[in-house]
Write an enzyme that holds these catalytic residues in place. Structure first.
Site, PDB file in Angstrom:
ATOM      1  N   HIS A   1      57.808  18.834  40.663  1.00  0.00           N
ATOM      2  CA  HIS A   1      56.753  18.014  41.268  1.00  0.00           C
ATOM      3  C   HIS A   1      57.313  16.891  42.137  1.00  0.00           C
ATOM      4  O   HIS A   1      56.633  15.903  42.395  1.00  0.00           O
ATOM      5  CB  HIS A   1      55.831  17.458  40.177  1.00  0.00           C
ATOM      6  CG  HIS A   1      55.075  18.531  39.442  1.00  0.00           C
ATOM      7  ND1 HIS A   1      54.538  18.368  38.194  1.00  0.00           N
ATOM      8  CD2 HIS A   1      54.771  19.808  39.807  1.00  0.00           C
ATOM      9  CE1 HIS A   1      53.944  19.497  37.814  1.00  0.00           C
ATOM     10  NE2 HIS A   1      54.080  20.380  38.762  1.00  0.00           N
TER      11      HIS A   1
ATOM     12  N   CYS B   1      57.615  16.358  59.421  1.00  0.00           N
ATOM     13  CA  CYS B   1      58.999  16.739  59.722  1.00  0.00           C
ATOM     14  C   CYS B   1      59.944  16.503  58.544  1.00  0.00           C
ATOM     15  O   CYS B   1      61.135  16.796  58.632  1.00  0.00           O
ATOM     16  CB  CYS B   1      59.500  15.986  60.954  1.00  0.00           C
ATOM     17  SG  CYS B   1      59.730  14.209  60.684  1.00  0.00           S
TER      18      CYS B   1
ATOM     19  N   ASN C   1      56.424  17.753  21.112  1.00  0.00           N
ATOM     20  CA  ASN C   1      55.318  16.989  21.689  1.00  0.00           C
ATOM     21  C   ASN C   1      54.522  16.372  20.539  1.00  0.00           C
ATOM     22  O   ASN C   1      54.371  17.011  19.502  1.00  0.00           O
ATOM     23  CB  ASN C   1      54.408  17.922  22.507  1.00  0.00           C
ATOM     24  CG  ASN C   1      53.620  17.164  23.557  1.00  0.00           C
ATOM     25  OD1 ASN C   1      54.191  16.470  24.385  1.00  0.00           O
ATOM     26  ND2 ASN C   1      52.308  17.270  23.524  1.00  0.00           N
TER      27      ASN C   1
HETATM   28  P1  NAD Z   1      51.000  14.887  30.422  1.00  0.00           P
HETATM   29  O1  NAD Z   1      50.656  13.448  30.577  1.00  0.00           O
HETATM   30  O2  NAD Z   1      49.958  15.896  30.713  1.00  0.00           O
HETATM   31  O3  NAD Z   1      51.505  15.182  28.954  1.00  0.00           O
HETATM   32  C1  NAD Z   1      52.428  14.350  28.298  1.00  0.00           C
HETATM   33  C2  NAD Z   1      52.470  14.797  26.843  1.00  0.00           C
HETATM   34  O4  NAD Z   1      53.492  14.084  26.186  1.00  0.00           O
HETATM   35  C3  NAD Z   1      51.150  14.531  26.112  1.00  0.00           C
HETATM   36  O5  NAD Z   1      50.770  15.694  25.406  1.00  0.00           O
HETATM   37  C4  NAD Z   1      51.511  13.366  25.142  1.00  0.00           C
HETATM   38  O6  NAD Z   1      50.791  13.456  23.940  1.00  0.00           O
HETATM   39  C5  NAD Z   1      52.999  13.610  24.941  1.00  0.00           C
HETATM   40  N1  NAD Z   1      53.761  12.392  24.638  1.00  0.00           N
HETATM   41  C6  NAD Z   1      53.698  11.184  25.251  1.00  0.00           C
HETATM   42  N2  NAD Z   1      54.626  10.339  24.746  1.00  0.00           N
HETATM   43  C7  NAD Z   1      55.272  11.023  23.762  1.00  0.00           C
HETATM   44  C8  NAD Z   1      56.322  10.692  22.868  1.00  0.00           C
HETATM   45  N3  NAD Z   1      56.921   9.482  22.889  1.00  0.00           N
HETATM   46  N4  NAD Z   1      56.732  11.625  21.976  1.00  0.00           N
HETATM   47  C9  NAD Z   1      56.147  12.864  21.945  1.00  0.00           C
HETATM   48  N5  NAD Z   1      55.166  13.239  22.787  1.00  0.00           N
HETATM   49  C10 NAD Z   1      54.731  12.333  23.690  1.00  0.00           C
HETATM   50  O7  NAD Z   1      52.308  15.113  31.276  1.00  0.00           O
HETATM   51  P2  NAD Z   1      52.890  16.437  31.947  1.00  0.00           P
HETATM   52  O8  NAD Z   1      52.677  17.620  31.078  1.00  0.00           O
HETATM   53  O9  NAD Z   1      54.264  16.065  32.389  1.00  0.00           O
HETATM   54  O10 NAD Z   1      51.994  16.675  33.246  1.00  0.00           O
HETATM   55  C11 NAD Z   1      51.503  15.640  34.005  1.00  0.00           C
HETATM   56  C12 NAD Z   1      52.025  15.530  35.419  1.00  0.00           C
HETATM   57  O11 NAD Z   1      52.180  14.156  35.622  1.00  0.00           O
HETATM   58  C13 NAD Z   1      53.350  16.117  35.708  1.00  0.00           C
HETATM   59  O12 NAD Z   1      53.168  16.912  36.800  1.00  0.00           O
HETATM   60  C14 NAD Z   1      54.241  14.948  36.126  1.00  0.00           C
HETATM   61  O13 NAD Z   1      54.776  15.222  37.396  1.00  0.00           O
HETATM   62  C15 NAD Z   1      53.342  13.789  36.322  1.00  0.00           C
HETATM   63  N6  NAD Z   1      53.765  12.501  35.716  1.00  0.00           N
HETATM   64  C16 NAD Z   1      55.082  12.177  35.681  1.00  0.00           C
HETATM   65  C17 NAD Z   1      55.480  10.975  35.110  1.00  0.00           C
HETATM   66  C18 NAD Z   1      56.952  10.652  35.108  1.00  0.00           C
HETATM   67  O14 NAD Z   1      57.681  11.076  35.993  1.00  0.00           O
HETATM   68  N7  NAD Z   1      57.444   9.920  34.097  1.00  0.00           N
HETATM   69  C19 NAD Z   1      54.540  10.111  34.556  1.00  0.00           C
HETATM   70  C20 NAD Z   1      53.178  10.477  34.614  1.00  0.00           C
HETATM   71  C21 NAD Z   1      52.812  11.689  35.200  1.00  0.00           C
END
Ligand code: NAD
Length: 253
Positions: free
Chosen positions: A126, A137, A225
């Site tokens: 992503h 570009c 998770n």
């Molecule tokens: P998501 O927010 O959908 O899921 C995150 C998961 O992690 C949730 O199920 C949550 O319950 C779990 N979680 C959170 N903290 C935790 C911990 N300390 N221990 C265990 N589990 C924990 O995120 P996703 O699946 O990555 O998808 C969301 C999109 O958001 C992705 O495409 C990503 O690119 C983007 N995103 C990225 C960031 C980043 O780069 N840090 C932050 C926010 C969103």
């Protein structure tokens, strides 16, 4: 199988890591929450505050671009201050030990690179929010440059070379997935013998297809998770605990 408690989860994970020859981690926003970057879907996550701006809206509307950049600047203190957490450091230790050829991430925060992975060994599905690109570009811009342009008139800037909008180097909803990264992630997934999905709700597709692909190609699948995912049923091991606590014991020296 769902680990009955944290300690047995860590022990079972340790056995699987010891037996594996090639481990591919697949990370989501949950690995970075302990670093001060909120995820999307947890309470207090980014989606509880803001509706995402889809790619076509960003392209079509100066207002949407302004809003998108305002939100990005508001996040800058969190991104700039974030340091790799225990999860990032444990994976970097296994990478240094030669167990992990490369990592697949949905994250955009650059923390795997900061933890010691060579940039070439981080497959970013992503994109990356620590810099920007022209959507026409592809010329690269730094966030500080975008901010200085924005501060002049509160307008998101356009590319100096071609005039198209400048966007953080991430993949928005509705934007095409990066072909090279998808190909590399597919190859890594097909050739590993242990695939570990960490901190992803596994609801964002096509990224969420990789754990399934790994399982179908014969790899063992571990999901770490703190809440259930739709793919728990097909995993060899599921650990419903905090990522830092689960992976902390695997941080090397
Ligand atoms: P998501 O927010 O959908 O899921 C995150 C998961 O992690 C949730 O199920 C949550 O319950 C779990 N979680 C959170 N903290 C935790 C911990 N300390 N221990 C265990 N589990 C924990 O995120 P996703 O699946 O990555 O998808 C969301 C999109 O958001 C992705 O495409 C990503 O690119 C983007 N995103 C990225 C960031 C980043 O780069 N840090 C932050 C926010 C969103």
């Amino acid at each position: 199988m769902i680990a009955s408690d944290l300690q047995s989860g860590i022990a079972l994970l340790g056995d699987l890591i010891a037996e594996a020859k090639s481990i591919v981690p697949f990370t989501g926003a949950g690995i970075s929450t302990e670093c001060g970057i909120p995820d999307f879907r947890s309470p207090g996550g980014l989606w509880s505050r803001n509706r995402p701006i889809p790619f076509d809206e960003f392209v079509a509307s100066q207002d949407a671009r302004n809003e998108s950049w305002r939100r990005r600047f508001a996040m800058e203190p969190s991104f700039a201050a974030a340091k790799p957490g225990r999860g990032h450091r444990a994976l970097a230790s296994l990478y240094k030990a030669g167990k992990i050829p490369a990592i697949i991430t949905q994250n955009i925060d650059n923390l795997h690179q900061s933890s010691g992975f060579a940039p070439d060994h981080v497959v970013e599905l992503h994109g990356n929010t620590t810099y920007a690109r022209c959507i026409g570009c592809c010329k690269r811009y730094e966030i500080a440059w975008v901010k200085s342009q924005f501060d002049e008139d509160e307008e998101a800037p356009s590319c100096e070379a071609c005039g198209d909008p400048v966007k953080s180097a991430t993949i928005s909803f509705g934007q095409a997935m990066p072909e090279d990264e998808m190909r590399r992630a597919t190859e890594l997934t097909q050739h590993c013998d242990l695939f570990i999905a960490i901190g992803s709700s596994l609801v964002v597709w096509p990224a969420a297809g990789f754990p399934l692909l790994a399982r179908n190609c014969g790899a063992r699948l571990v999901i770490i998770n703190n809440e259930p995912t739709d793919q728990d049923d097909i995993a060899d091991l599921v650990i419903h605990h905090d990522i830092g606590e689960t992976l902390g014991p695997f941080v090397g020296n």
